[in-house]
Design a protein around this motif. Structure first.
Motif, PDB file in Angstrom:
ATOM      1  N   ARG A 132      -7.507   5.493  -0.139  1.00 55.91           N
ATOM      2  CA  ARG A 132      -6.358   6.210   0.458  1.00 55.91           C
ATOM      3  C   ARG A 132      -5.386   6.658  -0.636  1.00 55.91           C
ATOM      4  O   ARG A 132      -4.816   7.747  -0.546  1.00 55.91           O
ATOM      5  CB  ARG A 132      -5.664   5.326   1.504  1.00 55.91           C
ATOM      6  CG  ARG A 132      -6.489   5.181   2.787  1.00 55.91           C
ATOM      7  CD  ARG A 132      -5.729   4.475   3.898  1.00 55.91           C
ATOM      8  NE  ARG A 132      -5.546   3.050   3.666  1.00 55.91           N
ATOM      9  CZ  ARG A 132      -6.436   2.099   3.993  1.00 55.91           C
ATOM     10  NH1 ARG A 132      -7.589   2.432   4.574  1.00 55.91           N
ATOM     11  NH2 ARG A 132      -6.190   0.823   3.751  1.00 55.91           N
ATOM     12  N   TRP A 133      -5.203   5.874  -1.663  1.00 56.31           N
ATOM     13  CA  TRP A 133      -4.356   6.311  -2.793  1.00 56.31           C
ATOM     14  C   TRP A 133      -4.994   7.522  -3.467  1.00 56.31           C
ATOM     15  O   TRP A 133      -4.306   8.469  -3.874  1.00 56.31           O
ATOM     16  CB  TRP A 133      -4.208   5.189  -3.829  1.00 56.31           C
ATOM     17  CG  TRP A 133      -3.400   4.010  -3.370  1.00 56.31           C
ATOM     18  CD1 TRP A 133      -2.507   3.988  -2.331  1.00 56.31           C
ATOM     19  CD2 TRP A 133      -3.412   2.691  -3.943  1.00 56.31           C
ATOM     20  NE1 TRP A 133      -1.966   2.724  -2.229  1.00 56.31           N
ATOM     21  CE2 TRP A 133      -2.487   1.908  -3.204  1.00 56.31           C
ATOM     22  CE3 TRP A 133      -4.094   2.085  -5.006  1.00 56.31           C
ATOM     23  CZ2 TRP A 133      -2.248   0.570  -3.498  1.00 56.31           C
ATOM     24  CZ3 TRP A 133      -3.851   0.756  -5.298  1.00 56.31           C
ATOM     25  CH2 TRP A 133      -2.936   0.005  -4.541  1.00 56.31           C
ATOM     26  N   GLN A 134      -6.312   7.471  -3.615  1.00 58.35           N
ATOM     27  CA  GLN A 134      -7.013   8.574  -4.268  1.00 58.35           C
ATOM     28  C   GLN A 134      -6.774   9.884  -3.521  1.00 58.35           C
ATOM     29  O   GLN A 134      -6.625  10.946  -4.123  1.00 58.35           O
ATOM     30  CB  GLN A 134      -8.519   8.270  -4.341  1.00 58.35           C
ATOM     31  CG  GLN A 134      -9.335   9.346  -5.050  1.00 58.35           C
ATOM     32  CD  GLN A 134      -8.937   9.486  -6.509  1.00 58.35           C
ATOM     33  OE1 GLN A 134      -8.809   8.495  -7.223  1.00 58.35           O
ATOM     34  NE2 GLN A 134      -8.715  10.723  -6.956  1.00 58.35           N
ATOM     35  N   VAL A 174      -7.674   1.710  -1.936  1.00 59.86           N
ATOM     36  CA  VAL A 174      -7.643   2.517  -3.170  1.00 59.86           C
ATOM     37  C   VAL A 174      -8.123   3.938  -2.856  1.00 59.86           C
ATOM     38  O   VAL A 174      -7.606   4.915  -3.401  1.00 59.86           O
ATOM     39  CB  VAL A 174      -8.479   1.847  -4.285  1.00 59.86           C
ATOM     40  CG1 VAL A 174      -8.600   2.753  -5.503  1.00 59.86           C
ATOM     41  CG2 VAL A 174      -7.844   0.503  -4.678  1.00 59.86           C
ATOM     42  N   GLU A 218       0.826  -1.213   0.000  1.00 60.72           N
ATOM     43  CA  GLU A 218       0.000   0.000   0.000  1.00 60.72           C
ATOM     44  C   GLU A 218       0.862   1.264   0.000  1.00 60.72           C
ATOM     45  O   GLU A 218       0.614   2.196  -0.769  1.00 60.72           O
ATOM     46  CB  GLU A 218      -0.944   0.015   1.203  1.00 60.72           C
ATOM     47  CG  GLU A 218      -1.787   1.290   1.207  1.00 60.72           C
ATOM     48  CD  GLU A 218      -2.918   1.280   2.204  1.00 60.72           C
ATOM     49  OE1 GLU A 218      -3.383   0.187   2.576  1.00 60.72           O
ATOM     50  OE2 GLU A 218      -3.344   2.387   2.591  1.00 60.72           O
ATOM     51  N   THR A 219       1.887   1.280   0.843  1.00 60.44           N
ATOM     52  CA  THR A 219       2.719   2.484   0.884  1.00 60.44           C
ATOM     53  C   THR A 219       3.589   2.579  -0.373  1.00 60.44           C
ATOM     54  O   THR A 219       3.886   3.680  -0.823  1.00 60.44           O
ATOM     55  CB  THR A 219       3.624   2.503   2.136  1.00 60.44           C
ATOM     56  OG1 THR A 219       4.387   1.294   2.175  1.00 60.44           O
ATOM     57  CG2 THR A 219       2.799   2.618   3.409  1.00 60.44           C
ATOM     58  N   ILE A 237       2.563   7.056  -6.510  1.00 60.84           N
ATOM     59  CA  ILE A 237       1.534   8.038  -6.878  1.00 60.84           C
ATOM     60  C   ILE A 237       1.949   9.430  -6.399  1.00 60.84           C
ATOM     61  O   ILE A 237       1.847  10.426  -7.130  1.00 60.84           O
ATOM     62  CB  ILE A 237       0.165   7.638  -6.269  1.00 60.84           C
ATOM     63  CG1 ILE A 237      -0.337   6.340  -6.924  1.00 60.84           C
ATOM     64  CG2 ILE A 237      -0.852   8.759  -6.403  1.00 60.84           C
ATOM     65  CD1 ILE A 237      -1.591   5.771  -6.284  1.00 60.84           C
ATOM     66  N   GLN A 238       2.427   9.483  -5.177  1.00 58.91           N
ATOM     67  CA  GLN A 238       2.812  10.782  -4.611  1.00 58.91           C
ATOM     68  C   GLN A 238       3.908  11.450  -5.446  1.00 58.91           C
ATOM     69  O   GLN A 238       3.836  12.646  -5.752  1.00 58.91           O
ATOM     70  CB  GLN A 238       3.310  10.563  -3.178  1.00 58.91           C
ATOM     71  CG  GLN A 238       3.571  11.859  -2.432  1.00 58.91           C
ATOM     72  CD  GLN A 238       4.323  11.594  -1.132  1.00 58.91           C
ATOM     73  OE1 GLN A 238       4.152  10.549  -0.501  1.00 58.91           O
ATOM     74  NE2 GLN A 238       5.160  12.544  -0.744  1.00 58.91           N
ATOM     75  N   VAL A 282      -4.184  10.874  -2.032  1.00 62.55           N
ATOM     76  CA  VAL A 282      -2.880  11.447  -2.396  1.00 62.55           C
ATOM     77  C   VAL A 282      -3.041  12.295  -3.659  1.00 62.55           C
ATOM     78  O   VAL A 282      -2.506  13.408  -3.761  1.00 62.55           O
ATOM     79  CB  VAL A 282      -1.839  10.321  -2.637  1.00 62.55           C
ATOM     80  CG1 VAL A 282      -0.499  10.908  -3.064  1.00 62.55           C
ATOM     81  CG2 VAL A 282      -1.678   9.455  -1.379  1.00 62.55           C
ATOM     82  N   VAL A 287       2.825   1.654  -3.552  1.00 58.58           N
ATOM     83  CA  VAL A 287       2.025   2.275  -4.617  1.00 58.58           C
ATOM     84  C   VAL A 287       1.738   3.731  -4.256  1.00 58.58           C
ATOM     85  O   VAL A 287       1.838   4.631  -5.104  1.00 58.58           O
ATOM     86  CB  VAL A 287       0.712   1.495  -4.858  1.00 58.58           C
ATOM     87  CG1 VAL A 287      -0.164   2.216  -5.877  1.00 58.58           C
ATOM     88  CG2 VAL A 287       1.010   0.063  -5.324  1.00 58.58           C
ATOM     89  N   GLY A 288       1.413   3.974  -2.989  1.00 58.39           N
ATOM     90  CA  GLY A 288       1.107   5.339  -2.551  1.00 58.39           C
ATOM     91  C   GLY A 288       2.281   6.290  -2.799  1.00 58.39           C
ATOM     92  O   GLY A 288       2.096   7.433  -3.229  1.00 58.39           O
TER      93      GLY A 288
END
Ligand SMILES: [Fe+2]
Ligand SMILES: [Fe+2]
Length: 474
Positions: free
Chosen positions: A374-376, A372, A248-249, A255-256, A378, A251-252
């Motif tokens: 939480r990714w959004q 997902v 999770e982190t 994205i960041q 970001v 991919v996050g």
């Protein structure tokens, strides 16, 4: 001769269990052979700052230190026994939990354990080349941590086979070291575990999506009436949490970084984004679509008499079985499954017992959707108008009611031709893979340094700073 308590941390009294010792005397060297062949490539001499499970105490179960991975102390731990534990569902509901394998369920249980066990070495095999292109020392240490713990999960399943299944258990334990991910003749049992994991975006997606399937399977087995299986899986879950965190982190952070670069340079077009050496959000969406859909297949057919049998026999429960408020027998209950009928997708109620795969898949989807989301955030926080979406659960499926149908991410039923026309808008194309691969150029190994395409994490491992020397290459 192995010094059991020293070399193999355990809470199963291995030092006094001669049968188990004899089984391990044969298997442990074969396991080491497998690790040298199929474990992380050219890493055997590295000192890696790793966590090792050394007890089952909630606040002291893990120890951190530098270890050469072949010397990792793969141990055997079961959650402590609760003498009052019962079988909590199915036709044996209310009986004391089984401490030995019930004769009538022997082959079924063995199959369940082997299927779970097979996924553990498979993922190590899938990830073995990634060390060459790690984006930082921190990430390199994390992938190695995941790898050694998947190794320990294999040990956990092999313990059950050795301890409870006699000779056929020993044969199955050998076979777990003989199959190979992606091998044409002797592949791993489940589809997603034969897919390559060619780059770090795929690795993070895998640990987010596919390790989470592992979590849900372990949760269902942790409800088992066969108590040693339940207790083994319960303890494995403590390690699994870190694997999903890495995904999770990971991919996050990608994205960041992409969002930062997009904002700084005021670009939105994917080709402009790529020109700046980061991964465009469109490609991240395609990877998400791929890993999500192949992982959904791991739950099996929507309607399954096997799943009903596992439940009725008390072998495999539902997610959080004992927290659910119903009869735990499911003789009357219904559950909706989806199918393609007359060119569209429609729900149909079926006996809940036969829909247990689908139910576990739905529980999984709920948790995935949160991640997902939480990714959004970001992306939203960066003020970029892009939405990550989970495709319809019928999209790109090879098992169950949707297999053989061509469903778009939005859930429309298409012709094969129409679907193929859009395939590479929805799934990574060879070009997308080549682009991501082009970023995987050698390892970034300077402490505290990160590849251009990924942001640093918020903090280091075990309260160590980000520039800590997580791996010593010697
Ligand atoms: Fe695992
Ligand atoms: Fe895992």
């Amino acid at each position: 001769m192995i010094n059991y308590t020293e070399k193999i941390p355990n809470n199963v009294d291995l030092g006094r269990d001669r049968v188990l010792q004899r089984a391990l005397e044969h298997w442990q060297p074969a396991y080491m052979g497998w690790w040298y062949d199929m474990g992380p490539n050219e890493s055997h001499n590295f000192d890696v700052y790793l966590r090792t499970a050394v007890s089952v105490e909630p606040d002291g179960w893990a120890q951190f230190d530098y270890v050469k991975m072949p010397e990792y102390r793969w141990g055997i731990f079961l959650q402590p026994r609760d003498e009052k534990r019962l079988v909590n569902f199915g036709v044996h509901k209310g009986d004391p939990a089984w401490q030995e394998v019930p004769g009538e369920y022997r082959s079924t249980l063995r199959r369940v354990i082997v299927t779970q066990g097979d996924t553990e070495p498979a993922s190590v095999e899938q990830q073995r080349m990634l060390g060459f292109s790690c984006p930082s020392m921190y990430d390199l240490r994390n992938i190695f941590q995941v790898n050694v713990e998947e190794g320990r999960h294999l040990w956990a399943m092999v313990y059950l086979l050795h301890r409870y299944f006699g000779r056929d258990g020993r044969e199955e334990a050998e076979a777990l070291l003989a199959r190979r991910s992606g091998d044409a003749d002797n592949p791993r049992i489940l589809g997603a575990f034969n897919e390559p994991t060619p780059d770090w975006l795929a690795f993070y997606m895998f640990t987010f999506f596919t390790d989470r399937d592992g979590k849900f399977q372990l949760c269902a087995l942790a409800e088992s009436g066969f108590d040693p299986l339940a207790r083994t899986c319960r303890f494995m879950l403590t390690e699994e949490a870190h694997h999903m965190f890495v995904g999770e982190t990971g991919v996050g952070r990608i994205i960041q970084r992409t969002c930062e670069v997009m904002k700084e340079n005021k670009v939105e077009d994917p080709s402009d984004v790529r020109a700046l050496g980061v991964i465009d959000l469109q490609t991240i969406q395609k990877y998400l679509n791929f890993h999500y859909s192949v992982t959904l297949d791991l739950y099996g057919s929507d309607v399954s008499s096997n799943a009903a049998n596992y439940y009725t026999s008390g072998l495999k429960g539902r997610f959080r079985e004992t927290k659910l408020d119903d009869d735990h027998v499911l003789s009357e209950a219904q559950y909706p499954v989806f199918e393609v009928a007359g060119g569209r997708i429609a729900a149909r109620d079926v006996p809940a017992l036969t829909a247990l795969n689908e139910r576990l898949r739905d529980d999984y989807i709920d948790e995935i959707a949160d991640g997902v989301g939480r990714w959004q955030r970001v992306i939203d926080n960066a003020g970029i108008p892009f939405r990550l979406t989970l495709p319809h659960k019928g999209f790109h499926r090879a098992i169950g009611n949707f297999a053989g149908h061509f469903i778009s991410p939005a859930g429309e039923v298409l012709s094969e031709e129409a679907w193929k026309k859009h395939e590479f808008e929805w799934m990574p194309s060879p070009k997308d893979h080549a682009y991501v691969q082009s970023l995987m150029t050698g390892r970034v190994v300077e402490p505290g340094k990160f590849a251009n395409w990924i942001a640093p994490p918020l903090r280091g491992i075990n309260n160590k700073p980000l520039d800590f020397e997580y791996v010593r290459f010697n």
